[in-house]
Design a protein around this motif. Structure first.
Motif, short mmCIF file in Angstrom:
data_model
loop_
_atom_site.label_atom_id
_atom_site.label_comp_id
_atom_site.label_asym_id
_atom_site.label_seq_id
_atom_site.Cartn_x
_atom_site.Cartn_y
_atom_site.Cartn_z
N MET A 37 -17.65 76.44 -73.39
CA MET A 37 -17.26 75.64 -74.56
C MET A 37 -16.86 76.54 -75.72
SD MET A 37 -17.59 72.40 -73.84
CE MET A 37 -18.19 71.50 -72.43
N ASP A 64 -14.27 78.49 -75.90
CA ASP A 64 -12.90 78.96 -75.72
C ASP A 64 -12.20 79.20 -77.06
OD1 ASP A 64 -12.96 76.79 -73.03
OD2 ASP A 64 -12.63 78.93 -72.83
N ARG A 121 -3.79 73.15 -84.04
CA ARG A 121 -4.76 72.61 -83.08
C ARG A 121 -4.15 72.49 -81.69
NH1 ARG A 121 -7.60 67.47 -86.12
NH2 ARG A 121 -8.29 68.59 -87.98
N TRP A 122 -2.91 72.00 -81.66
CA TRP A 122 -2.22 71.81 -80.38
C TRP A 122 -2.10 73.15 -79.66
CZ3 TRP A 122 3.46 72.76 -79.77
CH2 TRP A 122 3.88 72.53 -78.46
N ALA A 181 -5.40 74.32 -78.36
CA ALA A 181 -5.82 73.58 -77.15
C ALA A 181 -5.06 74.10 -75.93
CB ALA A 181 -5.59 72.09 -77.34
N LEU A 182 -3.75 74.41 -76.13
CA LEU A 182 -2.96 74.96 -75.02
C LEU A 182 -3.51 76.31 -74.58
CD1 LEU A 182 0.79 74.16 -75.81
CD2 LEU A 182 -0.77 72.98 -74.23
N ASP A 208 -6.59 77.33 -74.96
CA ASP A 208 -7.86 77.07 -74.26
C ASP A 208 -7.60 76.68 -72.80
OD1 ASP A 208 -9.23 77.59 -76.52
OD2 ASP A 208 -9.77 75.49 -76.96
N LEU A 209 -6.61 75.83 -72.63
CA LEU A 209 -6.25 75.37 -71.28
C LEU A 209 -5.84 76.54 -70.41
CD1 LEU A 209 -6.03 72.55 -69.97
CD2 LEU A 209 -3.63 72.50 -70.66
N LEU A 224 -8.86 78.71 -69.63
CA LEU A 224 -9.74 78.06 -68.66
C LEU A 224 -9.16 78.24 -67.25
CD1 LEU A 224 -12.35 76.38 -68.69
CD2 LEU A 224 -10.93 74.33 -68.63
N ARG A 225 -7.85 78.02 -67.10
CA ARG A 225 -7.21 78.19 -65.79
C ARG A 225 -7.39 79.61 -65.29
NH1 ARG A 225 -2.70 74.95 -67.47
NH2 ARG A 225 -2.87 72.90 -66.51
N TYR A 285 -11.08 80.33 -64.23
CA TYR A 285 -11.46 79.77 -62.93
C TYR A 285 -10.76 80.53 -61.79
CZ TYR A 285 -13.92 75.86 -65.03
OH TYR A 285 -14.83 75.10 -65.72
N ARG A 302 -13.35 82.09 -59.11
CA ARG A 302 -13.43 81.40 -57.83
C ARG A 302 -13.63 82.35 -56.65
NH1 ARG A 302 -10.07 79.71 -54.12
NH2 ARG A 302 -10.47 77.78 -53.00
#
Lengths: 173, 173
Positions: free
Chosen positions: A1, A3, A40-41, A44-45, A47-48, A51-52, A55, A59
């Protein structure tokens, strides 16, 4: 959380090259809001994206760790198999007892990994747990009963490693 | 990459309860831009949320599949162990040969899962591959040489399942 704590993406870096101070043109509340929303946008991008990437990086490591954990559980079995062979000059009964103990240990490992053994006879045929390899006449068994297990199965109905290979009694026509 | 195709989050749903048609107040380009940016921002947040949920859902399944794969590789070993025991009334030599074959098969499984066996002697001691359980005097061996393997190791230097337990020759003072 966390990010948001990470480094801003390249787009943000490029945008800060034109700080607000250099463009003191009058701005209404909407324009300010737009700037804040764009910030903010983009965040968020970012962060996305982070996150990708995280992972994708984690993995293979996690799968490798799981494989190692499951495999390490077998090392004592292999060790004891070798121990039994090291005493191959003992009397046959001793060897057989040693190998039986290794077999029991192997079944314990399978159970501990979540795959208990199934070799019950006299139970109704269940297509999830059983694979029929032969159908036999058996006047003593109800139709569709497992009368012989030719190869045990491992696992639970919802987590099947291998179904048991069985012979079932013929169903009534 | 198809996160945008998914259902909009609760915030979006709430916002569409006040469609633009009902609020025909004059809007400058900035306000329109702000609305578009807020839409993008919320969509990115929803993507982020969906991605987190997807990974949280997929992770246990993937680990379970990896554990099943690694464990299934051992079933033939267990089968053959039982086959060797089924012939326990054979002569001792036959039993031993059967168990030796099972042992070789177990080592093949370990190798196929990425953990080859290591039991070399005469090699220099390597703290990554070896765990010293005793230090011995050995005039024939260079100092710090593995002179005996008491328990084999499995794995590669970068993917170690277990280091080999070894005896090494004493280093010169």
């Amino acid at each position: 959380m966390s990010d948001h704590d990470q480094a801003p993406p390249a787009e943000d870096a490029a945008r800060t090259e034109h700080p607000q101070e250099e463009a003191p043109a009058p701005q209404g509340p909407s324009a300010l809001e737009a700037e804040e929303l764009e910030d903010r946008w983009r965040r968020a991008l970012a962060d996305l994206d982070n996150l990708r990437k995280r992972y994708a990086r984690d993995r293979p490591r996690e799968l490798e760790a799981e494989r190692a954990r499951a495999t390490a559980a077998w090392l004592p079995v292999v060790d004891n198999l070798e121990l039994a062979l090291a005493h191959a000059d003992a009397d046959p009964e001793t060897i057989v007892r040693g190998v039986q103990a290794v077999r029991d240990q192997a079944l314990d490992v399978l159970r501990s990994l979540g795959y208990p053994r199934h070799d019950e006879t006299g139970v109704p045929f269940d297509p999830v747990l059983h694979e029929v390899v032969s159908v036999v006449e058996d006047p003593d068994a109800a139709p569709g009963t497992v009368v012989q297990v030719l190869r045990p199965g491992y696992g639970d109905p919802d987590r099947q490693l291998r179904p048991a290979a069985v012979a079932v009694s013929r169903k009534q026509e």
